[in-house]
Write a protein that holds these residues in place. Structure first.
Motif, PDB file in Angstrom:
ATOM      1  N   SER A   1       4.685  -7.302  -2.246  1.00  0.00           N
ATOM      2  CA  SER A   1       5.004  -7.051  -3.812  1.00  0.00           C
ATOM      3  C   SER A   1       3.768  -6.949  -4.843  1.00  0.00           C
ATOM      4  O   SER A   1       3.547  -6.222  -5.637  1.00  0.00           O
TER       5      SER A   1
ATOM      6  N   ASN B   1      -1.786  -3.864  -3.798  1.00  0.00           N
ATOM      7  CA  ASN B   1      -1.949  -2.490  -4.436  1.00  0.00           C
ATOM      8  C   ASN B   1      -2.392  -1.562  -3.175  1.00  0.00           C
ATOM      9  O   ASN B   1      -3.437  -1.624  -3.065  1.00  0.00           O
ATOM     10  N   TYR B   2      -1.600  -1.091  -2.420  1.00  0.00           N
ATOM     11  CA  TYR B   2      -2.163  -0.444  -1.021  1.00  0.00           C
ATOM     12  C   TYR B   2      -2.664   0.842  -1.436  1.00  0.00           C
ATOM     13  O   TYR B   2      -3.712   1.309  -0.845  1.00  0.00           O
ATOM     14  N   ILE B   3      -2.471   1.580  -2.789  1.00  0.00           N
ATOM     15  CA  ILE B   3      -3.041   2.751  -2.868  1.00  0.00           C
ATOM     16  C   ILE B   3      -4.652   2.708  -3.270  1.00  0.00           C
ATOM     17  O   ILE B   3      -5.433   3.566  -2.929  1.00  0.00           O
TER      18      ILE B   3
ATOM     19  N   ARG C   1      -2.165  10.482   2.656  1.00  0.00           N
ATOM     20  CA  ARG C   1      -1.357   9.376   2.647  1.00  0.00           C
ATOM     21  C   ARG C   1      -2.186   8.169   1.632  1.00  0.00           C
ATOM     22  O   ARG C   1      -2.800   7.469   2.215  1.00  0.00           O
TER      23      ARG C   1
ATOM     24  N   PHE D   1      -0.984   5.897   0.064  1.00  0.00           N
ATOM     25  CA  PHE D   1      -0.462   4.848   0.132  1.00  0.00           C
ATOM     26  C   PHE D   1      -0.622   3.969   1.455  1.00  0.00           C
ATOM     27  O   PHE D   1      -0.245   3.128   1.771  1.00  0.00           O
ATOM     28  N   SER D   2      -1.910   4.538   2.284  1.00  0.00           N
ATOM     29  CA  SER D   2      -2.110   4.141   3.573  1.00  0.00           C
ATOM     30  C   SER D   2      -2.838   2.630   3.368  1.00  0.00           C
ATOM     31  O   SER D   2      -3.498   2.329   2.489  1.00  0.00           O
TER      32      SER D   2
ATOM     33  N   ARG E   1       3.505   4.156   8.408  1.00  0.00           N
ATOM     34  CA  ARG E   1       4.884   3.958   7.571  1.00  0.00           C
ATOM     35  C   ARG E   1       4.531   2.519   6.941  1.00  0.00           C
ATOM     36  O   ARG E   1       5.311   1.701   6.757  1.00  0.00           O
TER      37      ARG E   1
ATOM     38  N   ALA F   1       4.613   1.978   3.668  1.00  0.00           N
ATOM     39  CA  ALA F   1       5.564   1.893   2.942  1.00  0.00           C
ATOM     40  C   ALA F   1       6.841   1.088   3.276  1.00  0.00           C
ATOM     41  O   ALA F   1       7.483   0.153   2.608  1.00  0.00           O
ATOM     42  N   LEU F   2       7.072   1.263   4.434  1.00  0.00           N
ATOM     43  CA  LEU F   2       8.418   0.811   5.084  1.00  0.00           C
ATOM     44  C   LEU F   2       7.970  -0.592   5.344  1.00  0.00           C
ATOM     45  O   LEU F   2       8.868  -1.714   5.079  1.00  0.00           O
TER      46      LEU F   2
ATOM     47  N   GLN G   1       5.890  -2.694   3.817  1.00  0.00           N
ATOM     48  CA  GLN G   1       5.734  -3.538   2.516  1.00  0.00           C
ATOM     49  C   GLN G   1       7.209  -3.832   1.845  1.00  0.00           C
ATOM     50  O   GLN G   1       7.499  -4.734   1.485  1.00  0.00           O
ATOM     51  N   LYS G   2       8.059  -2.754   2.332  1.00  0.00           N
ATOM     52  CA  LYS G   2       9.576  -2.956   1.870  1.00  0.00           C
ATOM     53  C   LYS G   2      10.119  -4.315   2.734  1.00  0.00           C
ATOM     54  O   LYS G   2      10.694  -5.076   2.438  1.00  0.00           O
TER      55      LYS G   2
END
Length: 211
Positions: free
Chosen positions: A54, A57-59, A88, A90-91, A110, A112-113, A115-116
């Motif tokens: 959470s 910050n991946y961006i 990408r 968000f990589s 992937r 984002a997945l 991170q979730k």
């Protein structure tokens, strides 16, 4: 999640993330005069999940573990070509310490997945250690269910421990008797030791003579 060819994260990128987390944690502890050893592994695992689930910050942010560890902007002039992916944004950007121009997290498309998954794991683990406590046989098992291979290794380890105990009992001279019970077998050295002790008991102590 652990399959890089499907967009997951491999062991090397995950290791870099763990090292980076510990570097920043120790730096914060040094600033507050707190020893790193004051944390247990469970608390560190929760904080690791919270950071990459959470807070991170991946961006905009990349990770480097060189020179004590640091974060860098992915859009910087000297980093943009290697670590910024316009398709990408968000990589995961991970500087390879062995080759600083290589991105060790490029294949984790992937993220984002991932991170979730980190975020959900953090919340599940937190629910097991806060009030009211959700009962669980194994807290770690709530986020990491054991696979068949893990269960086979656990059974094999238990069998090896049982075999080791039986071997140790055999070395002590314990053998099964005809009626099924165990009886101790005395060795020849034990007989000699007992005989010497018996002789010592029959010898009267000498009186000391003052000259």
């Amino acid at each position: 999640m652990d399959q890089p060819y499907r967009g997951g994260i491999g062991s090397f990128p995950l290791l870099l993330m763990v090292v980076s987390f510990l570097q920043h944690r120790c730096r914060e502890d040094a600033a507050t005069n707190r020893k790193c050893s004051a944390y247990n592994l469970g608390a560190l695992l929760l904080e690791f999940m919270e950071l990459y689930g959470s807070d991170f910050n991946y961006i905009t942010t990349g990770i480097s573990i060189r020179n004590g560890g640091s974060y860098f902007p992915k859009g910087a002039r000297d980093k943009r070509e290697q670590f910024w992916q316009p398709s990408r944004p968000f990589s995961l950007a991970l500087e390879n310490p062995l080759e600083i121009t290589a991105d060790a997290g490029r294949n984790a498309f992937r993220i984002a997945l991932l991170q979730k998954a980190f975020d959900v794991s953090y919340r599940v683990l937190l629910s097991c250690v806060t009030t009211p406590v959700i009962p669980a046989v194994s807290i770690l098992e709530t986020v990491l269910p054991p696979t068949r291979g893990m269960r086979r290794r656990a059974d094999r380890a238990a069998a090896d421990r049982g075999a080791g105990k039986q071997e140790a009992a055999g070395k002590r001279g314990s053998v099964p008797s005809p009626d099924g019970s165990d009886m101790e077998v005395e060795s020849e050295e034990d007989d000699l030791t007992a005989e010497k002790l018996g002789q010592r008991r029959n010898v009267k102590p000498r009186r000391s003579v003052m000259v």
